[in-house]
Write a protein that holds these residues in place. Structure first.
Motif, PDB file in Angstrom:
ATOM      1  N   UNK A   1      -2.191  16.950   5.357  1.00  0.00           N
ATOM      2  CA  UNK A   1      -2.741  15.692   4.981  1.00  0.00           C
ATOM      3  C   UNK A   1      -1.583  14.677   5.679  1.00  0.00           C
ATOM      4  N   UNK A   2      -2.310  13.730   6.731  1.00  0.00           N
ATOM      5  CA  UNK A   2      -1.529  12.919   7.362  1.00  0.00           C
ATOM      6  C   UNK A   2      -2.034  11.369   6.881  1.00  0.00           C
ATOM      7  N   UNK A   3      -1.160  10.704   6.430  1.00  0.00           N
ATOM      8  CA  UNK A   3      -1.328   9.323   6.222  1.00  0.00           C
ATOM      9  C   UNK A   3      -0.645   8.320   7.082  1.00  0.00           C
ATOM     10  N   UNK A   4      -1.555   7.320   7.532  1.00  0.00           N
ATOM     11  CA  UNK A   4      -0.985   6.263   8.594  1.00  0.00           C
ATOM     12  C   UNK A   4      -1.608   4.972   7.927  1.00  0.00           C
ATOM     13  N   UNK A   5      -0.615   4.086   7.807  1.00  0.00           N
ATOM     14  CA  UNK A   5      -0.734   2.799   7.326  1.00  0.00           C
ATOM     15  C   UNK A   5      -0.621   1.714   8.673  1.00  0.00           C
TER      16      UNK A   5
ATOM     17  N   UNK B   1       0.692  -1.196  -0.003  1.00  0.00           N
ATOM     18  CA  UNK B   1      -0.077  -0.077  -0.025  1.00  0.00           C
ATOM     19  C   UNK B   1       0.801   1.211   0.000  1.00  0.00           C
ATOM     20  N   UNK B   2       1.876   1.348   0.639  1.00  0.00           N
ATOM     21  CA  UNK B   2       2.889   2.341   0.588  1.00  0.00           C
ATOM     22  C   UNK B   2       3.327   2.876  -0.740  1.00  0.00           C
ATOM     23  N   UNK B   3       3.519   1.680  -1.462  1.00  0.00           N
ATOM     24  CA  UNK B   3       3.996   1.808  -2.760  1.00  0.00           C
ATOM     25  C   UNK B   3       3.080   2.703  -3.813  1.00  0.00           C
TER      26      UNK B   3
ATOM     27  N   UNK C   1       7.772   8.427   7.330  1.00  0.00           N
ATOM     28  CA  UNK C   1       8.536   7.330   7.814  1.00  0.00           C
ATOM     29  C   UNK C   1       7.919   6.047   7.221  1.00  0.00           C
ATOM     30  N   UNK C   2       8.686   5.632   6.291  1.00  0.00           N
ATOM     31  CA  UNK C   2       8.217   4.334   5.318  1.00  0.00           C
ATOM     32  C   UNK C   2       8.353   3.175   6.457  1.00  0.00           C
ATOM     33  N   UNK C   3       7.265   2.300   6.255  1.00  0.00           N
ATOM     34  CA  UNK C   3       6.195   2.404   5.324  1.00  0.00           C
ATOM     35  C   UNK C   3       4.855   2.503   5.923  1.00  0.00           C
TER      36      UNK C   3
ATOM     37  N   UNK D   1       9.104  14.844  -5.930  1.00  0.00           N
ATOM     38  CA  UNK D   1      10.477  14.632  -4.994  1.00  0.00           C
ATOM     39  C   UNK D   1      10.047  14.081  -3.786  1.00  0.00           C
ATOM     40  N   UNK D   2       9.751  12.712  -3.532  1.00  0.00           N
ATOM     41  CA  UNK D   2       9.436  11.993  -2.374  1.00  0.00           C
ATOM     42  C   UNK D   2      10.528  12.067  -1.116  1.00  0.00           C
ATOM     43  N   UNK D   3      11.032  13.202  -0.695  1.00  0.00           N
ATOM     44  CA  UNK D   3      11.676  13.079   0.276  1.00  0.00           C
ATOM     45  C   UNK D   3      11.027  14.402   1.420  1.00  0.00           C
ATOM     46  N   UNK D   4      11.503  14.214   2.649  1.00  0.00           N
ATOM     47  CA  UNK D   4      11.159  15.539   3.297  1.00  0.00           C
ATOM     48  C   UNK D   4      11.753  16.668   3.057  1.00  0.00           C
TER      49      UNK D   4
END
Length: 161
Positions: A111-115, A28-30, A84-86, A55-58
């Motif tokens: 937006x905050x995503x949590x898996x 799902x992280x992908x 913080x992967x993943x 640019x998927x970096x902080x």
């Protein structure tokens, strides 16, 4: 449909959408870290996204546009603030003008995503925090909640491949 809940909290100025998938957290992280996969679901089916910068970096930025059924383009931008992967992602999310510059008068949402791992399945929570009641009301009136539900409804097909 993968969406199990959608909660508006006007007091907290937030909208939280929770989905569950028959896939591991890493898979799902992908769909977040790969812009080509993201393009396949970010936005409702009638407004597909195209990421022009990613640019998927902080501190990194993303620039995208969604194309409507009539060919019109709605532009947006993200700034990644924590990765913080993943399991965890935070970003600022805003609208952009035709040149890709942020539209200041609308402001940016967070937006905050949590898996979360559910024994091989994944619960994905996407929480959007708004700057003001006015911004939240405007975004909800524009169809944000329905659009996100429709967008997230496309993820199962991608994960099944």
């Amino acid at each position: 449909m993968t969406v199990i809940s959608s909660v508006k909290n006007p007091e907290a100025l937030s909208l939280t959408i929770v989905t569950e998938f028959d896939a591991a957290v890493e898979r799902v992280w992908q769909i977040w870290e790969d812009p080509r996969q993201l393009e396949r679901w970010w936005g409702p089916p009638t407004w597909p996204a195209t990421f022009e910068q990613y640019d998927f970096t902080p501190g990194g930025r993303a620039a995208y546009f969604m194309t409507g059924p009539d060919g019109s383009k709605g532009r947006g931008w993200w700034e990644f603030t924590a990765i913080t992967a993943p399991n965890h992602l935070e970003l600022a999310d805003g609208f952009a003008d035709d040149n890709g510059d942020p539209v200041i008068d609308i402001g940016a949402a967070k937006l905050t995503l949590t898996l979360e791992d559910l024994s091989g399945r994944t619960r994905m929570s996407v929480k959007t925090n708004f700057e003001s009641e006015e911004q939240m009301a405007k975004m909800i009136a524009m169809g944000m909640e329905e659009g996100m539900r429709e967008a997230m409804g496309q993820i199962d097909a991608i994960l099944a491949e």
